[in-house]
Design a protein around this motif. Sequence first.
Motif, mmCIF file in Angstrom:
data_model
loop_
_atom_site.group_PDB
_atom_site.id
_atom_site.type_symbol
_atom_site.label_atom_id
_atom_site.label_comp_id
_atom_site.label_asym_id
_atom_site.label_seq_id
_atom_site.Cartn_x
_atom_site.Cartn_y
_atom_site.Cartn_z
ATOM 1 N N HIS A 182 0.810 -1.221 0.000
ATOM 2 C CA HIS A 182 0.000 0.000 0.000
ATOM 3 C C HIS A 182 0.844 1.272 0.000
ATOM 4 N N TRP A 242 -8.444 5.150 -2.064
ATOM 5 C CA TRP A 242 -9.493 4.827 -1.091
ATOM 6 C C TRP A 242 -9.326 3.407 -0.565
ATOM 7 N N GLN A 243 -8.989 2.470 -1.464
ATOM 8 C CA GLN A 243 -8.748 1.095 -1.040
ATOM 9 C C GLN A 243 -7.586 1.028 -0.045
ATOM 10 N N TRP A 271 -6.462 3.426 1.892
ATOM 11 C CA TRP A 271 -6.880 4.055 3.146
ATOM 12 C C TRP A 271 -7.678 3.080 3.999
ATOM 13 N N ARG A 272 -8.600 2.354 3.385
ATOM 14 C CA ARG A 272 -9.407 1.385 4.118
ATOM 15 C C ARG A 272 -8.557 0.249 4.670
ATOM 16 N N GLU A 273 -7.620 -0.261 3.872
ATOM 17 C CA GLU A 273 -6.757 -1.353 4.310
ATOM 18 C C GLU A 273 -5.858 -0.911 5.461
ATOM 19 N N LYS A 323 -6.436 1.547 7.553
ATOM 20 C CA LYS A 323 -7.315 1.773 8.699
ATOM 21 C C LYS A 323 -7.643 0.449 9.389
ATOM 22 N N GLU A 324 -7.960 -0.574 8.602
ATOM 23 C CA GLU A 324 -8.286 -1.882 9.165
ATOM 24 C C GLU A 324 -7.076 -2.487 9.877
#
Length: 206
Positions: free
Chosen positions: A128, A185-186, A188-190, A192-193
């Motif tokens: 990422h 966005w993907q 950021w979500r990964e 964050k998780e």
Amino acid sequence: MGEDWVLGPAAGSSLLLCSVLLAVGCALGLRLGHGRSAVERGVLAWLCYDALVHFVLEGAFVYLSVVGNVADSQGLIASLWKEYGKADGRWLYSDPTIVSLEILTVVLDGFLALVLIYAIVKEKYYRHFIQITLCVCELYGGWMTFFPEWLVGSPNLNTKSWLYFWVYLVFFNGLWVLIPGLLLWQSWRELKETHFQGDNLEKKDE
């Protein structure tokens, strides 16, 4: 129907070449993504296409622009860029800003796309980081390609033709805004998780 809707031989061959690269990119991406989720296969297909565009199309543009210019060149890829030059005249005569951006795009973005493909396939920890870097580079390239032109009234852009404006300028360039945006966005979500998973593990260890 106006003449803007008529697809001439040059436009047809240019779109066909782009379609061939898309098909090859998708085939490579789907093969590399075998056994992975649909989203990851889609990401790999895009990245393979992205790398092909950077190295094959934009790499050829850089070469033609360094040794001469697109307007005076011959060949299939030269005809593609001549066709695109009807939408944005800067690509015909080695505009220094465009050529500088394209050199950076071919060398940096192309390399990052390959590294990102490897990172996804091998499930590397830096996936990422590379994905965010590549997306920011591509969004920056789009911004610097068009915003300086807009500031001076877009004298080189053909905004009167439906084909040249909506297909060449908006659609094709818009892909390199929309998809990098979705990949950011993907990421950021990964991230964050991953952060929340780390917090939960720390709480369990307390």
